[in-house]
Design a protein around this motif. Structure first.
Motif, PDB file in Angstrom:
ATOM      1  N   SER A   6      -9.738   5.781  19.803  1.00  0.00           N
ATOM      2  CA  SER A   6      -9.787   4.553  19.582  1.00  0.00           C
ATOM      3  C   SER A   6      -8.878   3.860  18.687  1.00  0.00           C
ATOM      4  N   MET A   7      -8.347   4.615  17.689  1.00  0.00           N
ATOM      5  CA  MET A   7      -7.466   3.906  16.607  1.00  0.00           C
ATOM      6  C   MET A   7      -5.988   3.928  17.192  1.00  0.00           C
ATOM      7  N   ILE A   8      -5.845   4.400  18.450  1.00  0.00           N
ATOM      8  CA  ILE A   8      -4.480   4.332  18.704  1.00  0.00           C
ATOM      9  C   ILE A   8      -4.190   2.929  19.104  1.00  0.00           C
ATOM     10  N   GLY A   9      -2.937   2.374  18.492  1.00  0.00           N
ATOM     11  CA  GLY A   9      -2.623   1.216  18.735  1.00  0.00           C
ATOM     12  C   GLY A   9      -3.078   0.158  17.501  1.00  0.00           C
ATOM     13  N   ILE A  10      -3.732   0.729  16.477  1.00  0.00           N
ATOM     14  CA  ILE A  10      -4.006  -0.290  15.253  1.00  0.00           C
ATOM     15  C   ILE A  10      -2.647  -0.341  14.478  1.00  0.00           C
ATOM     16  N   ALA A  11      -2.478  -1.493  14.291  1.00  0.00           N
ATOM     17  CA  ALA A  11      -1.151  -1.682  13.520  1.00  0.00           C
ATOM     18  C   ALA A  11      -1.370  -2.611  12.293  1.00  0.00           C
ATOM     19  N   SER A  12      -0.204  -2.320  11.342  1.00  0.00           N
ATOM     20  CA  SER A  12      -0.162  -3.021  10.070  1.00  0.00           C
ATOM     21  C   SER A  12       0.120  -4.587  10.231  1.00  0.00           C
ATOM     22  N   GLU A  13       0.076  -5.447   9.419  1.00  0.00           N
ATOM     23  CA  GLU A  13       0.742  -6.495   9.397  1.00  0.00           C
ATOM     24  C   GLU A  13       2.121  -6.371   9.032  1.00  0.00           C
ATOM     25  N   PRO A  14       2.829  -6.993  10.238  1.00  0.00           N
ATOM     26  CA  PRO A  14       4.479  -6.940  10.006  1.00  0.00           C
ATOM     27  C   PRO A  14       4.802  -7.311   8.743  1.00  0.00           C
ATOM     28  N   TYR A  15       5.982  -6.736   8.022  1.00  0.00           N
ATOM     29  CA  TYR A  15       6.708  -6.906   6.874  1.00  0.00           C
ATOM     30  C   TYR A  15       8.051  -6.708   6.978  1.00  0.00           C
ATOM     31  N   SER A  16       8.757  -7.316   6.145  1.00  0.00           N
ATOM     32  CA  SER A  16       9.972  -7.148   6.209  1.00  0.00           C
ATOM     33  C   SER A  16      10.707  -6.531   4.995  1.00  0.00           C
ATOM     34  N   ALA A  17      11.945  -5.799   4.964  1.00  0.00           N
ATOM     35  CA  ALA A  17      12.324  -4.713   3.996  1.00  0.00           C
ATOM     36  C   ALA A  17      13.926  -5.194   4.295  1.00  0.00           C
ATOM     37  N   VAL A  18      14.466  -5.406   2.823  1.00  0.00           N
ATOM     38  CA  VAL A  18      15.930  -5.546   2.904  1.00  0.00           C
ATOM     39  C   VAL A  18      16.437  -4.248   2.171  1.00  0.00           C
ATOM     40  N   VAL A  19      17.693  -3.790   2.870  1.00  0.00           N
ATOM     41  CA  VAL A  19      18.169  -2.490   2.287  1.00  0.00           C
ATOM     42  C   VAL A  19      19.297  -2.895   1.329  1.00  0.00           C
ATOM     43  N   GLU A  20      19.054  -2.642   0.119  1.00  0.00           N
ATOM     44  CA  GLU A  20      19.754  -3.064  -0.904  1.00  0.00           C
ATOM     45  C   GLU A  20      20.562  -1.777  -1.645  1.00  0.00           C
ATOM     46  N   GLN A  21      22.034  -2.156  -1.858  1.00  0.00           N
ATOM     47  CA  GLN A  21      22.773  -1.198  -2.258  1.00  0.00           C
ATOM     48  C   GLN A  21      22.496  -0.417  -3.375  1.00  0.00           C
ATOM     49  N   GLU A  22      21.750  -1.008  -4.596  1.00  0.00           N
ATOM     50  CA  GLU A  22      21.230  -0.154  -5.399  1.00  0.00           C
ATOM     51  C   GLU A  22      20.277   0.624  -5.370  1.00  0.00           C
ATOM     52  N   HIS A  23      19.319   0.206  -4.323  1.00  0.00           N
ATOM     53  CA  HIS A  23      18.307   1.067  -3.920  1.00  0.00           C
ATOM     54  C   HIS A  23      18.714   2.470  -3.087  1.00  0.00           C
ATOM     55  N   VAL A  24      19.651   2.174  -2.237  1.00  0.00           N
ATOM     56  CA  VAL A  24      20.300   3.349  -1.589  1.00  0.00           C
ATOM     57  C   VAL A  24      20.800   4.097  -2.489  1.00  0.00           C
ATOM     58  N   ALA A  25      21.647   3.545  -3.383  1.00  0.00           N
ATOM     59  CA  ALA A  25      22.357   4.617  -4.531  1.00  0.00           C
ATOM     60  C   ALA A  25      21.383   5.304  -5.158  1.00  0.00           C
ATOM     61  N   GLN A  26      20.249   4.614  -5.501  1.00  0.00           N
ATOM     62  CA  GLN A  26      19.601   5.372  -6.485  1.00  0.00           C
ATOM     63  C   GLN A  26      18.645   6.604  -5.519  1.00  0.00           C
ATOM     64  N   PHE A  27      18.275   6.334  -4.373  1.00  0.00           N
ATOM     65  CA  PHE A  27      17.618   7.073  -3.449  1.00  0.00           C
ATOM     66  C   PHE A  27      18.589   8.212  -3.286  1.00  0.00           C
ATOM     67  N   ASN A  65       5.421  -0.581   2.069  1.00  0.00           N
ATOM     68  CA  ASN A  65       5.011  -1.995   1.846  1.00  0.00           C
ATOM     69  C   ASN A  65       3.823  -2.283   2.999  1.00  0.00           C
ATOM     70  N   ALA A  66       3.672  -1.460   3.933  1.00  0.00           N
ATOM     71  CA  ALA A  66       2.565  -1.835   4.980  1.00  0.00           C
ATOM     72  C   ALA A  66       1.330  -1.819   4.239  1.00  0.00           C
ATOM     73  N   LYS A  67       0.707  -3.118   4.970  1.00  0.00           N
ATOM     74  CA  LYS A  67      -0.760  -3.154   4.642  1.00  0.00           C
ATOM     75  C   LYS A  67      -1.424  -2.962   5.862  1.00  0.00           C
ATOM     76  N   PHE A  68      -2.070  -1.546   5.821  1.00  0.00           N
ATOM     77  CA  PHE A  68      -2.704  -1.023   7.018  1.00  0.00           C
ATOM     78  C   PHE A  68      -3.962  -1.437   6.929  1.00  0.00           C
ATOM     79  N   PRO A  69      -4.794  -1.631   8.161  1.00  0.00           N
ATOM     80  CA  PRO A  69      -6.152  -2.020   8.336  1.00  0.00           C
ATOM     81  C   PRO A  69      -7.205  -0.898   7.950  1.00  0.00           C
ATOM     82  N   LEU A  70      -6.657   0.485   8.446  1.00  0.00           N
ATOM     83  CA  LEU A  70      -7.546   1.431   8.308  1.00  0.00           C
ATOM     84  C   LEU A  70      -7.780   1.925   6.912  1.00  0.00           C
TER      85      LEU A  70
END
Length: 149
Positions: A6-27, A65-70
């Motif tokens: 019954s949990m299939i289909g439960i979703a997080s609130e939508p959120y946005s993420a920006v791909v930043e050069q510094e974050h990519v380089a650090q990763f 960053n996902a706010k997940f309801p479960l």
């Protein structure tokens, strides 16, 4: 909480993420990958990517960053598998709209008894709704420990 279909289909609130050069380089540095396609635009333009892109496993960093309801018991969770399905290269500066959704729940019997599996897909799209990538995470959800008397 035990898992069920019954949990299939439960979703997080939508959120946005920006791909930043510094974050990519650090990763890339953290995983020990010094491929210039992640940090050198002039070099990256000469490759099949036609511009800088992200390491294949970078998408995992965007799922936090996902706010997940479960409400899951983190003590029962084990990381089972991670998969990344790319439809287009992810670029520095991309703003991705993300939603994490339960796409499957199933059981398997192992040496220590029945284990439950929870499959979470994070769909990442552009502002116009084009699917860029899916980050698929399979979690092993162990049986609850019985309380000692």
């Amino acid at each position: 909480m035990d898992l069920d279909k019954s949990m299939i289909g439960i979703a997080s609130e939508p959120y946005s993420a920006v791909v930043e050069q510094e974050h990519v380089a650090q990763f890339a540095q953290a995983i020990g990958d010094d491929n210039p396609v992640y940090v050198n635009e002039a070099y990256a333009k000469t490759t099949a990517y036609k511009g800088t892109t992200v390491p294949p496993t970078f998408l995992v960093a965007l799922g936090s960053n996902a706010k997940f309801p479960l409400k899951l018991d983190f003590k029962r969770m084990l990381h089972g598998e991670q998969e990344f399905i790319y439809h287009h290269p992810v670029r520095i500066g991309d703003k991705l709209d993300c939603t994490m959704t339960v796409t499957d729940v199933y059981d398997r019997v192992g040496k220590s008894g029945t284990m439950q599996f929870l499959v979470l897909d994070t769909n990442m799209t552009t502002a116009d709704g084009a699917l860029v990538a899916v980050s698929r995470n399979t979690i092993i959800y162990r049986q609850a420990q019985k309380e000692a008397k």
